[in-house]
Scaffold this active site. Structure first.
Site, mmCIF file in Angstrom:
data_model
loop_
_atom_site.group_PDB
_atom_site.id
_atom_site.type_symbol
_atom_site.label_atom_id
_atom_site.label_comp_id
_atom_site.label_asym_id
_atom_site.label_seq_id
_atom_site.Cartn_x
_atom_site.Cartn_y
_atom_site.Cartn_z
ATOM 1 N N ASP A 1 -1.316 6.913 -20.861
ATOM 2 C CA ASP A 1 0.118 7.208 -20.800
ATOM 3 C C ASP A 1 0.271 8.707 -21.045
ATOM 4 O OD1 ASP A 1 2.799 7.674 -21.446
ATOM 5 O OD2 ASP A 1 3.087 5.706 -22.352
ATOM 6 N N LYS B 1 10.638 12.611 -20.552
ATOM 7 C CA LYS B 1 10.404 13.587 -21.623
ATOM 8 C C LYS B 1 10.311 15.003 -21.065
ATOM 9 C CE LYS B 1 9.991 9.901 -24.085
ATOM 10 N NZ LYS B 1 10.991 9.450 -25.035
ATOM 11 N N TYR C 1 3.185 4.646 -30.413
ATOM 12 C CA TYR C 1 4.613 4.528 -30.068
ATOM 13 C C TYR C 1 5.093 3.095 -30.336
ATOM 14 C CZ TYR C 1 8.310 3.774 -26.487
ATOM 15 O OH TYR C 1 9.432 3.407 -25.798
ATOM 16 N N ILE D 1 2.979 10.618 -20.511
ATOM 17 C CA ILE D 1 4.412 10.909 -20.403
ATOM 18 C C ILE D 1 4.798 12.256 -21.041
ATOM 19 C CG2 ILE D 1 4.978 9.568 -22.487
ATOM 20 C CD1 ILE D 1 7.561 8.673 -21.167
HETATM 21 C C1 LIG Z 1 4.385 7.091 -25.257
HETATM 22 C C2 LIG Z 1 5.619 6.596 -24.563
HETATM 23 N N1 LIG Z 1 5.490 5.811 -23.487
HETATM 24 C C3 LIG Z 1 6.563 5.332 -22.860
HETATM 25 C C4 LIG Z 1 7.844 5.641 -23.267
HETATM 26 C C5 LIG Z 1 9.019 5.084 -22.504
HETATM 27 O O1 LIG Z 1 9.537 6.070 -21.635
HETATM 28 P P1 LIG Z 1 10.623 5.805 -20.506
HETATM 29 O O2 LIG Z 1 11.914 6.361 -21.010
HETATM 30 O O3 LIG Z 1 10.160 6.601 -19.312
HETATM 31 O O4 LIG Z 1 10.685 4.377 -20.234
HETATM 32 C C6 LIG Z 1 8.028 6.468 -24.379
HETATM 33 C C7 LIG Z 1 9.372 6.793 -24.865
HETATM 34 O O5 LIG Z 1 9.565 7.287 -25.939
HETATM 35 C C8 LIG Z 1 6.879 6.970 -25.042
HETATM 36 O O6 LIG Z 1 6.982 7.755 -26.103
#
Ligand SMILES: Cc1ncc(COP(=O)(O)O)c(C=O)c1O
Length: 469
Positions: free
Chosen positions: A228, A271, A143, A230
């Site tokens: 992570d 997400k 990312y 997410i």
């Molecule tokens: C792998 C990853 N980590 C963190 C984030 C950041 O997310 P947040 O909107 O919760 O700050 C993203 C956003 O695209 C992501 O893809």
């Protein structure tokens, strides 16, 4: 006038990568008002299930009116500022996280720290675990926002774990060891490995072998693992997601083993629930010192009280969460299949994926040469001639040119169809004049690149790290 940190561009905003975003903003596609405009496919947003959350809100107007059992909680919320977060909300969050993992893992709300999004959670982890000039190892492609989130304000360095298409970008023990040796060569003390599971940009979950490689590495080198997760709720092949905690449990690693103190999960509702604007992120850690330090640091990015109130009500409705999770995954899967089959019709392949809001698309055969310059050139043509903003693999530090991330969940189905039609027409026009591709280029599949400055900029004040959402 500004400090060096404030003035430096490692935030990524001025990176050439944002060319596509700037162009999109100047000329955004609209079905009726601007049908020739640029379609935004560089944004990992989930807009597929808003009808479900909106219908919940419509049926729970008391919550929106800041009422509990018909009585206003406005004053209570207006004054709330405890950085430990609302107990109810934390209870609901850990239950939601367990539900996403098929209740194979139970979470303790006391080990949870609330922060303003995963962006803040990842940065906080770096502040807690590493000194400026120490390093975290990250598998590539990763990312692009990590350059900003992990490095910019903390001074921590990222050393890439180079993964290649030859094994579908899977993490191997050798790649981990190579990255570790690379860090040593650069005189960087390695504090941990940060993995994204499921991966952005690959759209794949980590398999058992990969998890074991990372766990073995963390045991041998005595380093941390930040996972992570997410995208954990976006896994449309629901049996295949293994959270780092589950992987440790499955290895029967005794809960007194010191590795448990070095395992940390980052999560957010940006997400899975499609709520990046609500800024709800969290850190889950077994390490009491980390939880205490991160809680103190969370003062700089708390989750607002009305957001906690609203979401604790929403997540306590188990009928809603269960329906939402299943339906959202079904819709994401359908979208992914639509994009994959559309691209296949244009002779473009994708990495097999089972999660995420994007596909990892192989356009190596469309490059004029096996170089990142050619990738940039193709990226520009796709932006200006085709009218699609997609993310070149180089922005994710991919070590092979020709891969692109295409997002599919931030637009309507009709818009996605337009995007697919456009890319088909482009491929037909570019390949009709010359043979489909240079046969040499398929060889680049197995070619590994050395760690170039381009792939691995250290956090100097003038690097060009890219950031996105
Ligand atoms: C792998 C990853 N980590 C963190 C984030 C950041 O997310 P947040 O909107 O919760 O700050 C993203 C956003 O695209 C992501 O893809």
């Amino acid at each position: 006038m500004l400090s060096r940190k404030a003035a430096c561009d490692s935030h990524g905003q001025d990176s050439s990568y944002f060319l596509g975003w700037q162009e999109y903003e100047k000329n955004p596609y609209h079905e009726l008002q601007n049908p020739t405009g640029i379609i935004q496919m560089g944004l990992a947003e989930n807009q597929l299930s808003f009808d479900l959350t909106e219908s919940w809100l419509a049926n729970n107007s008391d919550v929106l009116g800041l009422k509990r059992n018909g009585r206003s909680v406005f004053r209570e919320l207006a004054l709330f500022q405890d950085y430990h977060g609302m107990p109810n909300f934390k209870n609901e969050l850990v239950e939601f996280m367990a539900e996403l993992r098929g209740h194979k893992v139970a979470f303790d709300p006391k080990k949870l720290v609330l922060v303003a999004g995963a962006t803040s959670a990842n940065e906080t982890m770096m502040f807690c675990l590493a000194e400026p000039g120490e390093a975290f190892l990250l598998p590539t492609p990763y990312y692009p926002g990590f350059d900003r989130d992990l490095k910019w304000r903390t001074g921590v360095e990222i050393v890439p774990i180079l993964c290649s298409s030859s094994n579908d970008f899977r993490i191997t023990g050798c790649a981990l060891e190579d990255a570790y040796q690379q860090a040593k060569k650069l005189n960087l003390n390695v504090k941990g490995v940060l993995v994204t599971n499921p991966s952005n940009p690959l759209g794949t979950t980590m398999n058992r072998d990969e998890l074991n490689h990372v766990i073995d590495f963390a045991i041998t080198k005595k380093v941390h693992i930040v996972s992570d997760e997410i995208y954990s709720g976006t896994v449309f092949d629901s049996t295949s997601f293994i959270s780092i905690i589950e992987a440790l449990m499955d290895r029967n690693i005794d809960d007194t083993h010191d590795l448990w103190n070095r395992i940390h999960i980052v999560y957010s509702l940006s997400k899975d629930l499609g709520l990046p604007g609500f800024r709800v992120g969290m850190i889950y850690s077994n390490n009491e010192l980390v939880v205490a330090a991160a809680t103190k640091m969370s003062s700089f990015g708390l989750v607002s009280s009305q957001t906690q109130f609203l979401l604790s009500n929403m997540l306590s409705d188990k009928k809603f969460t269960s329906k939402y999770i299943k339906e959202n995954q079904k819709r994401l899967k359908r979208r992914m299949e639509m994009l994959v089959s559309g691209l296949r019709g244009a002779g473009i392949g994708c990495l097999n994926s089972n999660a995420g809001l994007f596909c990892w698309v192989d356009m190596r055969h469309l490059l004029s040469s096996d170089t990142f310059e050619a990738e940039k050139e193709l990226s520009k043509r796709i932006l200006f001639e085709v009218g699609l903003n997609i993310s070149p693999g180089s922005s994710c530090h991919c070590c092979e040119p020709g891969w692109f991330r295409m997002c599919f969940a931030n637009m309507s189905q009709e818009t996605l169809k337009v995007a697919i039609r456009r890319i088909k027409a482009f491929v037909e026009s570019t390949t009709s004049g010359r043979e489909n591709c240079n046969p040499q280029l398929s060889l680049c599949n197995s070619r590994r690149r050395s760690v170039s400055k381009w792939v691995f900029p250290l956090s100097s004040y003038d690097d060009h790290a890219a950031a996105d959402r």
